[in-house]
Design an enzyme around this catalytic site. Structure first.
Site, mmCIF file in Angstrom:
data_model
loop_
_atom_site.group_PDB
_atom_site.id
_atom_site.type_symbol
_atom_site.label_atom_id
_atom_site.label_comp_id
_atom_site.label_asym_id
_atom_site.label_seq_id
_atom_site.Cartn_x
_atom_site.Cartn_y
_atom_site.Cartn_z
ATOM 1 N N GLU A 1 39.251 24.752 49.263
ATOM 2 C CA GLU A 1 38.526 25.183 48.043
ATOM 3 C C GLU A 1 38.854 24.302 46.845
ATOM 4 O OE1 GLU A 1 39.783 28.133 45.214
ATOM 5 O OE2 GLU A 1 41.063 29.044 46.736
ATOM 6 N N LYS B 1 48.619 37.244 45.365
ATOM 7 C CA LYS B 1 49.632 37.315 44.300
ATOM 8 C C LYS B 1 49.819 38.735 43.830
ATOM 9 C CE LYS B 1 49.759 32.987 41.968
ATOM 10 N NZ LYS B 1 48.568 32.201 42.258
HETATM 11 N N1 PSU Z 1 44.648 33.425 43.587
HETATM 12 C C1 PSU Z 1 45.557 32.451 43.566
HETATM 13 N N2 PSU Z 1 45.164 31.184 43.246
HETATM 14 C C2 PSU Z 1 43.868 30.878 42.957
HETATM 15 C C3 PSU Z 1 42.907 31.947 43.012
HETATM 16 C C4 PSU Z 1 43.353 33.190 43.331
HETATM 17 O O1 PSU Z 1 46.720 32.703 43.814
HETATM 18 O O2 PSU Z 1 43.537 29.716 42.665
HETATM 19 C C5 PSU Z 1 41.456 31.622 42.746
HETATM 20 C C6 PSU Z 1 40.684 31.494 44.074
HETATM 21 O O3 PSU Z 1 39.696 30.496 43.928
HETATM 22 C C7 PSU Z 1 40.040 32.856 44.230
HETATM 23 C C8 PSU Z 1 39.719 33.178 42.794
HETATM 24 O O4 PSU Z 1 38.894 32.850 45.039
HETATM 25 O O5 PSU Z 1 40.845 32.716 42.057
HETATM 26 C C9 PSU Z 1 39.489 34.654 42.574
HETATM 27 O O6 PSU Z 1 39.007 34.843 41.283
HETATM 28 P P1 PSU Z 1 38.413 36.272 40.868
HETATM 29 O O7 PSU Z 1 39.590 37.189 40.875
HETATM 30 O O8 PSU Z 1 37.823 36.036 39.502
HETATM 31 O O9 PSU Z 1 37.362 36.607 41.892
#
Ligand code: PSU
Ligand code: MN
Length: 304
Positions: free
Chosen positions: A25, A159
């Site tokens: 990604e 996390k």
């Molecule tokens: N969690 C992490 N590192 C990240 C992300 C999440 O530890 O880089 C990023 C990923 O791309 C994940 C996105 O798909 O954040 C999720 O964002 P949201 O909670 O806005 O859907």
């Protein structure tokens, strides 16, 4: 081939010859880590995938084109630009029609990987149910994508900025298998343990590949989460992470940060608050995931 998608020639050849390919990604590059560590990490991750027998396909949107496989210059642009949008499922049509650049989240990377025919995807951590989601309704679109799109995601868990228990409950409801790679516990990204069990512990990538093949041959559409814990020597002290996470969450709350901004905000603050200790751990856990993801992709290609 989808008319909006460009495959890197190397990725195209590998897919045509049924060789193992691993999707990666780009939100982690543009919004998950600071420059220049982000681009150094992205390049090293691609190298690790190769060393373990697969072809890397980093996924992003560039000038409105969906891309599977990037050049070093394209990686550099995503890492440096600062104006690359964070693109999840809902954002794709607008970014494509406006010929804009986008860094893809887990959800949109899965979509583009599936369009390209890539089944294995490596990242750091998945999005999930945010703490306080009962009030805010903030549940990542990553979870609905996992419910629907046939791609397996190798990650180091989620996390603890998230509500890990609720995240696992939603995955259960949506029928998404959660495997632990050589672990009984779902990992918590910077630490090996979250206090929550995985559905099944799996000891090797051959067995994992078999379960993937069977799931999709049964017509059970959707993704799979493979939790691969950070190596012990790179894990961070639980108390250090807890303190930084609590502070970052409080700051986000008092600043009124919401929606797509909250995850990047928390990641950046935790990096600052831990004096980059967390960044070093983040990089190491992605390397570890790249190794297992590539091995899984090799195992799957052998039985397909
Ligand atoms: N969690 C992490 N590192 C990240 C992300 C999440 O530890 O880089 C990023 C990923 O791309 C994940 C996105 O798909 O954040 C999720 O964002 P949201 O909670 O806005 O859907
Ligand atoms: Mn959200």
């Amino acid at each position: 081939m989808n008319r909006y998608l460009d495959l890197h020639p190397e990725v195209q050849t590998a897919l045509k010859n049924k060789q193992p390919v691993v999707a990666l990604e780009s939100t982690i590059i543009s919004h998950g880590m600071p420059y220049p560590r982000n681009v150094e990490t992205a390049k090293r991750v691609e190298q690790i995938v190769r060393e373990n027998g697969a072809i890397p396909a980093t996924i992003a949107v560039l000038s409105g084109r969906l891309k599977a496989g990037l050049t070093p210059d394209e990686l550099e642009h995503l890492a440096k630009s600062g104006s690359v949008a964070k693109v999840s499922r809902r954002d794709l049509p607008y970014i494509v029609s406006g010929k804009k650049d986008g860094a893809t989240t887990v959800a949109s990377t899965m979509i583009i990987a599936a369009l390209a025919g890539i089944k294995i995807f490596v990242t750091g951590g998945i999005g999930g149910v945010h703490r306080g989601a009962g009030e805010s309704f903030d549940v990542s679109a990553d979870l609905t994508e996992l419910a629907n799109t046939n791609v397996a995601v190798v990650c180091a868990g989620a996390k603890s900025i998230l509500d890990i228990g609720s995240t696992l409950e939603v995955l259960e409801t949506m029928g998404v298998p959660v495997y632990g790679y050589q672990t009984d516990e779902f990992p918590a990204f910077y630490t090996r343990k979250s206090g929550f069990s995985v559905d099944y512990r799996v000891e090797n990538t051959t067995l994992l590949a078999e379960t993937l093949k069977i799931k999709w041959e049964l017509g059970l559409n959707g993704g799979v989460v493979i939790g691969n814990p950070i190596p012990e020597e790179h894990a961070i002290d639980e108390q250090v992470i807890k303190t930084a996470t609590d502070t970052a969450l409080q700051e986000a709350d008092s600043k009124g940060i919401k929606g797509k901004e909250i995850t990047p905000f928390l990641l950046a603050r935790i990096t600052e608050l831990t004096g980059e200790k967390s960044l070093a751990a983040n990089i190491q856990l992605v390397f570890n995931n790249a190794k297992i993801g590539a091995q899984l992709s090799v195992a799957l290609s052998k039985i397909e």
